[in-house]
Design an enzyme around this catalytic site. Sequence first.
Site, mmCIF file in Angstrom:
data_model
loop_
_atom_site.group_PDB
_atom_site.id
_atom_site.type_symbol
_atom_site.label_atom_id
_atom_site.label_comp_id
_atom_site.label_asym_id
_atom_site.label_seq_id
_atom_site.Cartn_x
_atom_site.Cartn_y
_atom_site.Cartn_z
ATOM 1 N N CYS A 123 0.851 -1.197 0.000
ATOM 2 C CA CYS A 123 0.000 0.000 0.000
ATOM 3 C C CYS A 123 0.886 1.247 0.000
ATOM 4 O O CYS A 123 0.583 2.258 -0.634
ATOM 5 C CB CYS A 123 -0.889 0.036 1.240
ATOM 6 S SG CYS A 123 -1.834 -1.459 1.530
ATOM 7 N N HIS A 160 0.895 5.194 -1.438
ATOM 8 C CA HIS A 160 0.199 6.000 -0.428
ATOM 9 C C HIS A 160 1.071 6.438 0.743
ATOM 10 O O HIS A 160 0.579 6.555 1.858
ATOM 11 C CB HIS A 160 -1.014 5.233 0.105
ATOM 12 C CG HIS A 160 -2.092 5.037 -0.917
ATOM 13 N ND1 HIS A 160 -2.901 6.062 -1.358
ATOM 14 C CD2 HIS A 160 -2.480 3.943 -1.613
ATOM 15 C CE1 HIS A 160 -3.757 5.595 -2.260
ATOM 16 N NE2 HIS A 160 -3.511 4.308 -2.443
ATOM 17 N N ARG A 204 -13.367 -1.362 -2.040
ATOM 18 C CA ARG A 204 -12.298 -0.418 -2.412
ATOM 19 C C ARG A 204 -10.927 -1.067 -2.179
ATOM 20 O O ARG A 204 -10.040 -1.018 -3.030
ATOM 21 C CB ARG A 204 -12.469 0.865 -1.600
ATOM 22 C CG ARG A 204 -11.391 1.919 -1.724
ATOM 23 C CD ARG A 204 -11.219 2.467 -3.118
ATOM 24 N NE ARG A 204 -10.248 1.704 -3.886
ATOM 25 C CZ ARG A 204 -9.966 1.889 -5.168
ATOM 26 N NH1 ARG A 204 -10.596 2.802 -5.868
ATOM 27 N NH2 ARG A 204 -9.068 1.157 -5.779
ATOM 28 N N CYS A 259 -7.796 -2.230 -4.791
ATOM 29 C CA CYS A 259 -6.380 -1.825 -4.674
ATOM 30 C C CYS A 259 -5.499 -3.063 -4.833
ATOM 31 O O CYS A 259 -4.518 -3.051 -5.568
ATOM 32 C CB CYS A 259 -6.095 -1.196 -3.311
ATOM 33 S SG CYS A 259 -6.726 0.470 -3.135
#
Lengths: 212, 274
Positions: free
Chosen positions: B183, B187, B231, B235
């Site tokens: 992630c 991010h 969601r 990803c």
Amino acid sequence: MHCVNSKLVCTLLLIGWFGSAMAGEDATVDAERLQDALRRSFSGATPEEWKTRVEQDRNQTLCSRYRNAPPPDIAAAISAEALSSVRYPESNKLLGDWKKGEQLAMISGGGQVSRIVPDPAGTRRGGNCFACHALSVKEVAAGNLGPVLTGFGKARGTSTETVRYTYEKIYNAQAYFACSFMPRFGHNGWLTPDQIADLVAFLLDPQSPVNR
Amino acid sequence: MTSFASMWPRLLLALLLPCLWCIVARADDAQDARTREEINKYREMLQEGNPAELSEARGEELWTTRAGPRNATLEQCDLGLGPGKLEGAYARLPRYFADTREVQDVESRLVTCMVELQGLTREQATRGWYQANSDMEGLVTYIAGKSRGASIETPQVHPAERDMNALGNALFFRRSGPLDFSCATCHSQPDRRIRLQEVRDLLLPEDARIVLTQWPAYRVSQGQVWTMERRLMDCMRQMRWPEPGYLSEALIALQVFLQKQAAGGVMQAPGIKR
């Protein structure tokens, strides 16, 4: 903490401490707990998917452990191992066809495994380079997770060293930057050596849209 | 409740948004800030007539409609603040529930309620959960809407809640798969984009709040409301990870970690997204 010798060192240590505290390192979980959670959460993965997409290789383990900022000695070992992993095309031609390279750079899909949103049959894998890099002079819809590469070849020329560096960087970005966010396209078998040579040409060829 | 007919102009606007997106996506790089501003303006316009309202209305109806072998409604469902107490409940999830001895998010808790109160099997309660107009979509949208204006405050009291935060934190940074993604790849830096799509720095509380206060959200490109589990699964698809199980520990742990990052953010969900 000994703060008598150097104010600078102490300031840096404090910045480092705050930095890691902000990243939430107060919370830790042991490896076994994490592994159990993964096993339960990805129980629907095939053995092949598990092996290639959930299990980590040594590099991924280290980069995760150090949150992509390994200490210098480990960083040096990672880069050395990455460089030794590079394989070259059979033809040994590292500068391929920029037009093929451009196509590859634009392909964003492929290689996804999902039951809800399966890849359409025959979806090609590509580099998806524009997702993270500005490349072609005229392509403005470029991401900025990686550095701007517009005019890459214009600035560097096509010397043997430059061609080799560019090839190795795409093959395994960590040869030159331990725990780089960039995928190890060649090492992981995502792209073939010949495809990487085409991307090298896309970056370096004077006729490529990257350079004109 | 907004009538269906009065929503048509808004729906039309929602359908037009992808076209507008193509136009703004071609804008010059130097106009980046202006582009963003334009997109935000359209978002604001849409926010006034978010098609998620339809889903919210459907969720309210589902909440109060008798269903399942026990012919019961969900009105006695306990989402953490007591049976039937919905105001602010979403903003305080995921949390530990003593009856199931698990940290649950809104979706896993709803399944518990459908099983316990209505007598459905887990399989029945989750069938087609990700499809447009699913019961899950409606219920989650409705419950999130009941937290409008509430501050995100996922509890870190029970040891299991702290454990799930630690697990989510570790997962956030865990690199794997053929593209080496975690992630954090997309991010963990401010002001980044994939192509022209902004990707927020979820380690920065201001950025994390912008994201987490908007989900669940109506996705214009998908024509449906996506829950947070949906969601996160998407990803992972793009990261070339395998698909995690619905309601799995990894998805709940990541939500605990992200909600904690976004603590103090004021809920505005259901949001509207590209």
